[in-house]
Design an enzyme around this catalytic site. Structure first.
Site, PDB file in Angstrom:
ATOM      1  N   HIS A   1      45.364  39.654  32.192  1.00 50.72           N
ATOM      2  CA  HIS A   1      46.590  38.931  32.540  1.00 50.72           C
ATOM      3  C   HIS A   1      46.352  37.447  32.256  1.00 50.72           C
ATOM      4  O   HIS A   1      46.709  36.575  33.034  1.00 50.72           O
ATOM      5  CB  HIS A   1      46.947  39.169  34.015  1.00 50.72           C
ATOM      6  CG  HIS A   1      47.108  40.613  34.357  1.00 50.72           C
ATOM      7  ND1 HIS A   1      46.964  41.108  35.618  1.00 50.72           N
ATOM      8  CD2 HIS A   1      47.409  41.687  33.575  1.00 50.72           C
ATOM      9  CE1 HIS A   1      47.151  42.430  35.612  1.00 50.72           C
ATOM     10  NE2 HIS A   1      47.421  42.802  34.388  1.00 50.72           N
TER      11      HIS A   1
ATOM     12  N   HIS B   1      53.353  39.907  31.102  1.00 49.32           N
ATOM     13  CA  HIS B   1      52.288  40.696  31.730  1.00 49.32           C
ATOM     14  C   HIS B   1      50.904  40.178  31.336  1.00 49.32           C
ATOM     15  O   HIS B   1      50.121  39.792  32.198  1.00 49.32           O
ATOM     16  CB  HIS B   1      52.490  42.153  31.294  1.00 49.32           C
ATOM     17  CG  HIS B   1      51.510  43.136  31.856  1.00 49.32           C
ATOM     18  ND1 HIS B   1      51.674  44.490  31.736  1.00 49.32           N
ATOM     19  CD2 HIS B   1      50.347  42.980  32.527  1.00 49.32           C
ATOM     20  CE1 HIS B   1      50.659  45.120  32.318  1.00 49.32           C
ATOM     21  NE2 HIS B   1      49.843  44.217  32.801  1.00 49.32           N
TER      22      HIS B   1
ATOM     23  N   HIS C   1      41.956  44.683  28.795  1.00 50.50           N
ATOM     24  CA  HIS C   1      43.335  44.397  29.209  1.00 50.50           C
ATOM     25  C   HIS C   1      43.287  43.298  30.249  1.00 50.50           C
ATOM     26  O   HIS C   1      42.554  43.406  31.236  1.00 50.50           O
ATOM     27  CB  HIS C   1      44.032  45.626  29.779  1.00 50.50           C
ATOM     28  CG  HIS C   1      45.313  45.265  30.480  1.00 50.50           C
ATOM     29  ND1 HIS C   1      46.331  44.583  29.838  1.00 50.50           N
ATOM     30  CD2 HIS C   1      45.730  45.433  31.757  1.00 50.50           C
ATOM     31  CE1 HIS C   1      47.314  44.364  30.699  1.00 50.50           C
ATOM     32  NE2 HIS C   1      46.973  44.866  31.875  1.00 50.50           N
TER      33      HIS C   1
ATOM     34  N   GLU D   1      46.467  51.595  34.932  1.00 51.53           N
ATOM     35  CA  GLU D   1      46.744  51.266  33.533  1.00 51.53           C
ATOM     36  C   GLU D   1      45.660  51.777  32.569  1.00 51.53           C
ATOM     37  O   GLU D   1      45.533  51.278  31.455  1.00 51.53           O
ATOM     38  CB  GLU D   1      46.905  49.751  33.376  1.00 51.53           C
ATOM     39  CG  GLU D   1      48.152  49.211  34.066  1.00 51.53           C
ATOM     40  CD  GLU D   1      48.466  47.797  33.600  1.00 51.53           C
ATOM     41  OE1 GLU D   1      49.387  47.644  32.794  1.00 51.53           O
ATOM     42  OE2 GLU D   1      47.778  46.858  34.047  1.00 51.53           O
TER      43      GLU D   1
HETATM   44 ZN   LIG Z   1      48.030  44.777  33.595  1.00 54.46          ZN
END
Ligand SMILES: [Zn+2]
Length: 238
Positions: free
Chosen positions: A94, A162, A92, A73
């Site tokens: 979760h 996500h 980023h 990602e």
């Molecule tokens: Zn992710």
């Protein structure tokens, strides 16, 4: 470069606060070249050391010869740096308490001063609008660009089913926002449960958001978090 130690610390801080699990990541735009950024290889965040950091161009291709595995990602980072010249750090995650807001349409609202930036409004990235039948991962430049467009000029965006992406004009700001976004989501669910369907909640108003959000650099938290994280990194190295 001292800033790269900051990035090692950022990984460990986010893991310790339950914001990134084994899969989240944080990057830093290169202080030497705005067209480059640093991100760790594919490794659990709380194990990251300096030698795990990889330098990328904004197309998210590693610079120089690379035999190490990149995170899939990474395009999230490259495409946001391309779209937002003032952004120096991208997280980023979760973040588990944020995900319910991404799937219910219940907006996150500014509930406390530590996460006043929530009041700037957090867009929600619906990956299906751009590609159907994905595994939810942003693993192409096209999906990275779509996410960057959804984020626009905001400090963070939810990612449906996500997690989220959080940015900052410096690394402490991106890390602090990520930690307090998770806590803010948890508090909002608690407040909504306490208040019940008919109860009212005193959110921060627009003037309070404008007054509190720009000054949030978490200047007391960051050195404390950083020192603890780097002491652990050093101890593991032996
Ligand atoms: Zn992710």
């Amino acid at each position: 470069m001292e800033q790269l130690e900051d990035l090692v610390a950022a990984y460990r801080i986010l893991a310790e606060h339950g914001v990134i699990d084994a899969y989240g990541h944080v990057s830093l735009r290169s202080p030497r070249d705005p067209d480059r950024y640093y991100l760790a290889r594919s490794i659990a965040p709380e194990r990251v050391q300096l030698e795990d950091l990889i330098e990328y161009d904004l197309g998210s291709t590693p610079v120089g010869v690379e035999g190490r595995e990149s995170v899939r990602e990474r395009f999230i980072h490259g495409e946001i740096y391309r779209a937002r010249p003032e952004v120096m750090a991208v997280v980023h995650n979760h973040s588990p308490s944020v995900v319910p807001f991404s799937v219910t349409g219940v907006p996150m609202r500014p509930i406390w001063h530590m996460a006043a930036f929530v009041g700037e409004g957090l867009p929600n990235f619906e990956i299906r609008d751009f590609q159907k039948g994905t595994d939810l991962l942003v693993k192409t430049p096209q999906l990275g660009q779509a996410l960057a467009r959804t984020l626009g000029a905001k400090p963070a965006a939810l990612m449906r089913g996500h997690g989220s992406v959080v940015v900052g004009e410096n690394l402490p700001r991106a890390v602090g926002r990520s930690v307090y976004l998770e806590l803010s989501a948890r508090m909002q669910m608690q407040a909504m449960a306490l208040a019940g369907p008919d109860g009212s909640i005193a959110w921060l108003d627009d003037a309070e958001v404008r007054a509190a959000a720009p000054i949030q650099d978490y200047k007391r938290a960051w050195p404390l978090w950083r020192d603890k994280a780097l002491a652990r990194a050093k101890a593991e190295r032996g």
